[in-house]
Design a protein around this motif. Structure first.
Motif, mmCIF file in Angstrom:
data_model
loop_
_atom_site.group_PDB
_atom_site.id
_atom_site.type_symbol
_atom_site.label_atom_id
_atom_site.label_comp_id
_atom_site.label_asym_id
_atom_site.label_seq_id
_atom_site.Cartn_x
_atom_site.Cartn_y
_atom_site.Cartn_z
ATOM 1 N N ASP A 190 -0.181 9.535 9.230
ATOM 2 C CA ASP A 190 -0.033 8.080 9.172
ATOM 3 C C ASP A 190 -0.431 7.486 10.513
ATOM 4 O O ASP A 190 -0.901 8.188 11.427
ATOM 5 C CB ASP A 190 1.386 7.692 8.750
ATOM 6 C CG ASP A 190 2.367 7.656 9.918
ATOM 7 O OD1 ASP A 190 2.156 8.378 10.925
ATOM 8 O OD2 ASP A 190 3.370 6.920 9.829
ATOM 9 N N LEU A 240 1.286 13.669 6.694
ATOM 10 C CA LEU A 240 1.361 13.316 5.278
ATOM 11 C C LEU A 240 0.834 14.439 4.384
ATOM 12 O O LEU A 240 1.232 14.558 3.223
ATOM 13 C CB LEU A 240 0.563 12.035 5.008
ATOM 14 C CG LEU A 240 0.969 10.802 5.819
ATOM 15 C CD1 LEU A 240 0.023 9.645 5.524
ATOM 16 C CD2 LEU A 240 2.406 10.404 5.507
ATOM 17 N N TYR A 243 2.539 18.624 0.791
ATOM 18 C CA TYR A 243 2.785 17.198 1.003
ATOM 19 C C TYR A 243 4.277 17.027 1.284
ATOM 20 O O TYR A 243 5.095 17.021 0.352
ATOM 21 C CB TYR A 243 2.349 16.401 -0.217
ATOM 22 C CG TYR A 243 0.895 16.643 -0.571
ATOM 23 C CD1 TYR A 243 -0.123 15.930 0.062
ATOM 24 C CD2 TYR A 243 0.527 17.614 -1.503
ATOM 25 C CE1 TYR A 243 -1.459 16.169 -0.237
ATOM 26 C CE2 TYR A 243 -0.802 17.855 -1.807
ATOM 27 C CZ TYR A 243 -1.786 17.130 -1.169
ATOM 28 O OH TYR A 243 -3.109 17.383 -1.466
ATOM 29 N N ASN A 274 6.254 14.706 1.960
ATOM 30 C CA ASN A 274 7.012 13.553 1.483
ATOM 31 C C ASN A 274 7.050 13.437 -0.034
ATOM 32 O O ASN A 274 7.432 12.397 -0.565
ATOM 33 C CB ASN A 274 6.439 12.273 2.098
ATOM 34 C CG ASN A 274 6.519 12.286 3.607
ATOM 35 O OD1 ASN A 274 7.601 12.304 4.183
ATOM 36 N ND2 ASN A 274 5.373 12.313 4.266
ATOM 37 N N ILE A 313 -2.647 9.134 -0.959
ATOM 38 C CA ILE A 313 -3.053 10.426 -0.401
ATOM 39 C C ILE A 313 -3.926 11.210 -1.378
ATOM 40 O O ILE A 313 -4.964 11.743 -1.011
ATOM 41 C CB ILE A 313 -1.811 11.258 -0.020
ATOM 42 C CG1 ILE A 313 -0.988 10.537 1.054
ATOM 43 C CG2 ILE A 313 -2.237 12.632 0.486
ATOM 44 C CD1 ILE A 313 0.352 11.186 1.333
ATOM 45 N N LEU A 348 4.575 5.027 7.951
ATOM 46 C CA LEU A 348 5.534 5.698 7.078
ATOM 47 C C LEU A 348 6.886 4.990 7.062
ATOM 48 O O LEU A 348 7.596 5.026 6.050
ATOM 49 C CB LEU A 348 5.707 7.155 7.526
ATOM 50 C CG LEU A 348 6.185 8.144 6.463
ATOM 51 C CD1 LEU A 348 5.260 8.146 5.262
ATOM 52 C CD2 LEU A 348 6.292 9.543 7.051
#
Length: 605
Positions: free
Chosen positions: A61, A67, A151, A153, A161, A222
């Motif tokens: 980010d 990310l 990933y 998150n 993404i 983020l």
């Protein structure tokens, strides 16, 4: 016939000479004439080209929070020509890698030199299998270093993404659009094996090192994304909409600070995702924008100097027959200034503003605001929307389009249009990629803001902005969008949902609010849109009371996160009766022609 001793000796010598000549010729034929062919066959048996995969670049980010990155794994492969005990190999490998024995046996029952047994095997599992193969003296199974995409998150930013396939090629989102930079360049080496299948290191041939992929830095913050994700989840829980989108964008640069859609999916469990969950609705969903579109009609009339902000137009006391069809306002207005037409969200007033500039000029401004074309954001799948030229308009289109009917726009297009007002009339290209760097920080590419055109004058933009501040006040339709301590400029929208089979869907609406904060020096533009929100009272299902409060919560938290200094106290709520309400809609037959569609959708704001 009797041969004397010298004759017999001569004959034997001749025979030996002939025999050795044949062997000599054969030797010359094999080593000289057929050398290249047999050398190639030998190489195929013992030498092969091993690909050294480049590591895919990381996605970060704007504050370098990771990310998307890679986790080391190994790919287990087999060379059928080197397997010395097929049954024992199948039993051991199938048990260690949890593969059905019959499936593995079918794979290995060939003469292929390269068979992928299993991908993404954790390093610990690969090491355990390697030791057991060595202990059992089983040959023909090899291990290649690889990486799997992770990933951290989960579902956050999933539509921005995107993800990769098993060959590490981007499929959606930034993973796909930035594939050229993320993928890197694979290397290779030629290696030779002995009969036991072991590499002969001194005979290692030509080698080229891989070039790892570059890092892609996004404009997304983020921290702001977390705020948006929390609020869109709360909205879904409260209103159970079919779809929802929230966007935050910096108007001066076009940077997307946050973007979230619902439904969503977990990037690490993408094989479980349904197609509807994987759509980035911010750029591929087309909607009638409703009253948020009135900024275009007002901007056109003001910029062409057909009216002034305080010029008054007669709004027909709430009902105007034009082109043989009635046009309603949600309240009976008599004379309204241009400013109040936006504040009160008068359909009739907006229609008269568009009429003052004419069909061709109004269409020109629609296109100048960026509607009907892709914004240019670095995300795949973006659509143009639907803007018909005047030659395709009906007699009443000039009065319906200003209130956001008969047009199809994407949420991002509507955000960019409001950003044009916030940016003194300049339309800027939205972007989600900030820069591209090497792993050690060397900048490969740094993307600068792209101003597409000056849509309206700075003076006109500020006149519109002044009116939009009134929208978020006790006199306007979006008092519930206010944020204590800040002035907000914005516009509500409530549009009845278009039925794909013709006409509109009864009782279903797309509600929205788009605005910016602070109004004097905008730090961000925000859009909130909910498709088919379910409220306890159906008569309260409109932009001012549904999307407005969501924007307020997002904007308040975002202002606190960005450490913006408040400068004015604004009352946050107003009585319900002061907020605009949509008039009841009539049913319409399926496949109704365009000129009749608008008749069924009375004032929506």
């Amino acid at each position: 016939m009797n041969l004397n001793s010298p004759s017999r000796c001569a004959l034997v010598c001749a025979a030996f000479i002939g025999l050795f000549s044949i062997f000599s010729f054969r030797l010359i034929y094999l080593q000289a004439i057929k050398h290249d062919e047999y050398a190639g066959l030998a190489a195929e048996k013992h030498v092969y080209k091993q690909i050294i995969h480049a590591e895919r670049g990381t996605i970060l980010d704007t504050n370098n929070e990771v990310l998307a990155h890679n986790v080391p794994v190994e790919t287990v492969v087999a060379d059928a020509m080197h397997i010395n005990n097929r049954q024992a190999t199948v039993e051991l490998v199938s048990k260690e890698l949890d593969i059905p024995p019959e499936q593995l046996a079918e794979k290995l029952n060939s003469d292929r030199r390269y068979i992928v047994v299993k991908r993404e095997v954790p390093a610990a599992g690969a090491n355990a299998l390697r030791e057991k193969l060595r202990a059992a003296n089983l040959r023909g199974i090899y291990f290649e270093h690889d990486a799997t995409r992770l990933y951290p998150n989960g579902s956050m930013l999933c539509h921005v993404i995107g993800f990769t396939d098993f060959d590490h090629h981007g499929i959606q989102g930034v993973e796909a659009s930035m594939e050229e930079y993320l993928h890197g360049q694979d290397g290779y080496r030629f290696i030779e094996h002995n009969r036991a299948g072991q590499e002969i290191v001194p005979y290692r041939g030509q080698e080229r090192a891989p070039r790892d992929g570059y890092q892609v830095h996004l404009t997304v913050d983020l921290g702001l994304q977390s705020i948006v994700e929390d609020e869109i989840d709360a909205a879904v829980k409260e209103y159970s909409p079919q779809k929802a989108t929230i966007i935050l964008m910096r108007p001066q640069t076009g940077e997307i600070l946050a973007m979230a859609n619902r439904p969503e999916f977990d990037l690490n469990l993408r094989s479980d995702a349904k197609p509807e969950q994987m759509k980035n609705r911010a750029i591929i969903d087309m909607m009638e924008p409703g009253s948020t579109f009135k900024i275009v009609a007002a901007a056109a009339a003001l910029n062409e100097r057909k009216v002034q902000p305080e010029s008054e137009l007669f709004c027909e006391n709430g009902l105007w027959n034009f082109g043989g069809a009635p046009l309603h306002d949600h309240r009976a207005f008599s004379y309204l200034s241009v400013r109040d037409i936006l504040i009160k969200s008068s359909n009739i007033g907006a229609a008269k503003l568009a009429l003052s500039v004419g069909e061709e000029k109004f269409y020109e401004y629609i296109r100048r605001f960026g509607f009907g074309e892709r914004t240019g954001i670095e995300l795949p799948g973006e659509i143009n929307g639907l803007i018909r030229p005047p030659r395709s308009w009906s007699k009443i289109s000039i009065t319906r389009i200003p209130m956001g009917h008969e047009v199809g726009v994407t949420p991002l297009q509507m955000t960019a249009a409001m950003a044009t007002i916030a940016n003194d009339g300049k339309l800027i290209m939205p972007r989600v990629v900030k820069s591209i760097t090497t792993s050690d920080g060397k900048v490969i590419s740094s993307l600068s803001p792209v101003v597409l055109r000056q849509v309206i004058s700075r003076e006109t933009a500020r006149e519109i902005a002044d009116a939009l501040r009134g929208v978020v006040s006790d006199q306007g339709t979006a008092a519930a969008a206010a944020v204590p301590g800040f002035t907000i400029a914005g516009k509500t929208g409530t549009a009845q949902k278009v039925d794909p089979r013709g006409g509109y869907e009864h009782g279903k609406y797309v509600v929205s609010f788009v605005g910016y904060l602070p109004a004097e020096h905008p730090e961000f533009v925000g859009l909130v849109t909910l498709d088919d929100a379910h409220t306890k009272d159906p008569h309260l299902n409109y932009g001012g009371l549904v999307a407005g409060p969501i924007f307020s919560r997002v904007a308040e938290k975002a202002a606190r996160y960005l450490d913006l200094e408040p400068h004015e106290e604004i009352r946050k709520a107003i009585p319900v009766q002061r907020v605009e309400k949509p008039a009841p809609a009539k049913r319409v037959r399926k496949n109704a022609p365009a000129e009749r569609i608008a008749l069924t959708n009375a004032a929506r704001h």
